[in-house]
Each structure stands twice: as C-alpha cells, then as structure tokens.
Write a protein that holds these residues in place. Sequence first.
Motif, PDB file in Angstrom:
ATOM      1  N   SER A 167     -34.543 -45.374 -55.398  1.00  0.00           N
ATOM      2  CA  SER A 167     -33.596 -45.319 -54.290  1.00  0.00           C
ATOM      3  C   SER A 167     -32.596 -44.177 -54.455  1.00  0.00           C
ATOM      4  N   THR A 168     -32.538 -43.596 -55.652  1.00  0.00           N
ATOM      5  CA  THR A 168     -31.631 -42.468 -55.908  1.00  0.00           C
ATOM      6  C   THR A 168     -32.389 -41.147 -55.907  1.00  0.00           C
ATOM      7  N   PHE A 169     -33.457 -41.099 -55.149  1.00  0.00           N
ATOM      8  CA  PHE A 169     -34.341 -39.932 -55.151  1.00  0.00           C
ATOM      9  C   PHE A 169     -33.615 -38.650 -54.824  1.00  0.00           C
ATOM     10  N   TRP A 215     -33.707 -31.751 -54.524  1.00  0.00           N
ATOM     11  CA  TRP A 215     -33.808 -32.615 -53.361  1.00  0.00           C
ATOM     12  C   TRP A 215     -32.555 -32.575 -52.494  1.00  0.00           C
ATOM     13  N   SER A 216     -31.389 -32.529 -53.094  1.00  0.00           N
ATOM     14  CA  SER A 216     -30.164 -32.661 -52.305  1.00  0.00           C
ATOM     15  C   SER A 216     -29.877 -31.438 -51.442  1.00  0.00           C
ATOM     16  N   THR A 264     -40.626 -38.566 -49.903  1.00  0.00           N
ATOM     17  CA  THR A 264     -41.870 -37.911 -50.270  1.00  0.00           C
ATOM     18  C   THR A 264     -41.653 -36.405 -50.408  1.00  0.00           C
ATOM     19  N   VAL A 265     -42.272 -35.848 -51.433  1.00  0.00           N
ATOM     20  CA  VAL A 265     -42.300 -34.408 -51.643  1.00  0.00           C
ATOM     21  C   VAL A 265     -43.716 -33.920 -51.354  1.00  0.00           C
ATOM     22  N   ARG A 278     -36.964 -35.144 -62.427  1.00  0.00           N
ATOM     23  CA  ARG A 278     -35.917 -35.216 -63.449  1.00  0.00           C
ATOM     24  C   ARG A 278     -34.577 -35.424 -62.743  1.00  0.00           C
ATOM     25  N   PRO A 279     -33.688 -36.200 -63.352  1.00  0.00           N
ATOM     26  CA  PRO A 279     -32.373 -36.403 -62.743  1.00  0.00           C
ATOM     27  C   PRO A 279     -31.580 -35.112 -62.739  1.00  0.00           C
ATOM     28  N   GLY A 280     -30.774 -34.932 -61.711  1.00  0.00           N
ATOM     29  CA  GLY A 280     -29.890 -33.794 -61.668  1.00  0.00           C
ATOM     30  C   GLY A 280     -30.412 -32.653 -60.829  1.00  0.00           C
ATOM     31  N   SER A 281     -29.604 -31.618 -60.741  1.00  0.00           N
ATOM     32  CA  SER A 281     -29.874 -30.504 -59.840  1.00  0.00           C
ATOM     33  C   SER A 281     -30.589 -29.334 -60.504  1.00  0.00           C
ATOM     34  N   LEU A 282     -30.731 -29.370 -61.838  1.00  0.00           N
ATOM     35  CA  LEU A 282     -31.361 -28.244 -62.517  1.00  0.00           C
ATOM     36  C   LEU A 282     -32.855 -28.230 -62.254  1.00  0.00           C
ATOM     37  N   MET A 283     -33.338 -27.123 -61.769  1.00  0.00           N
ATOM     38  CA  MET A 283     -34.774 -26.949 -61.599  1.00  0.00           C
ATOM     39  C   MET A 283     -35.283 -26.147 -62.791  1.00  0.00           C
TER      40      MET A 283
END
Length: 124
Positions: free
Chosen positions: A27-29, A53-54, A78-79, A99-104
């Motif tokens: 739910s925190t996708f 994602w964000s 979905t991605v 992976r959690p967070g914004s780092l790609m």
Amino acid sequence: QVQLAESGGGLVQAGGSLRLSCAVSSSTFSTYSMAWFRQAPGEEREFVASINWSIGSTSYGDSAKGRFTISRDNAKRTVYLQMNSLNPEDTAVYYCAARPGSLMTTTPARYNYWGQGTQVTVSS
C-alpha cells in the motif's frame, strides 16, 4: 512484505513489441523506486530501466535507450516496461525489483524485493 508479480512475457519475432507488467502488493508503493532487470543464461543480471514512483523520473540502461519505456499506473499499482524493436539479444528472463526510497540505482543488490521473473524470447 512487498510482493511483485510480473506478467506479459512471451515469444515475439525480431522487430516486434511486448509490454511487461509488474503488479505491486504494498500500500506504500508510491514511496518506492522500481526497476526492471534482465538475465540471460550464463550472464549477469543486467539493469534495464528504473523509475521513481513518486515523481516519475526515469533512467535507462544502454541496451534500452530509445527502444524501451518504463512507466507506472498509480491506480493499478503497476509498473510497465514497453519494449519495441526487439531483437534476439533481448532474450532473457525479465525481473521487476523494488526498493524503499527515491534513490534509483542500477545495482541489483540494492533492491530489496524481486518478482519471480517473466521469460522474453525474441526469434530471428
């Protein structure tokens, strides 16, 4: 626990297209960074594309640039990986990762969650 479920692989002729999907259970996708990797027999796992994602920023590996597009659908959690102009060298098992967070990142070890993979075979 995050579960990822890929679909959309199959057999396609050279020059054709496929769209892979990765459904995310969490739910925190929207707080995750997502990526697609691929692995051919006897080869290391190779980075294909990633998306934050964000904010929707994307990154592509050299083999994917200009041919593949990564995107996401918030409503469906979905991605997607749209793959065009496929060639036999694209034959591999394709994996979705999160992976959690914004780092790609392009490093497989930095992703916490993986799908089971979907086979893509491109015939010449």
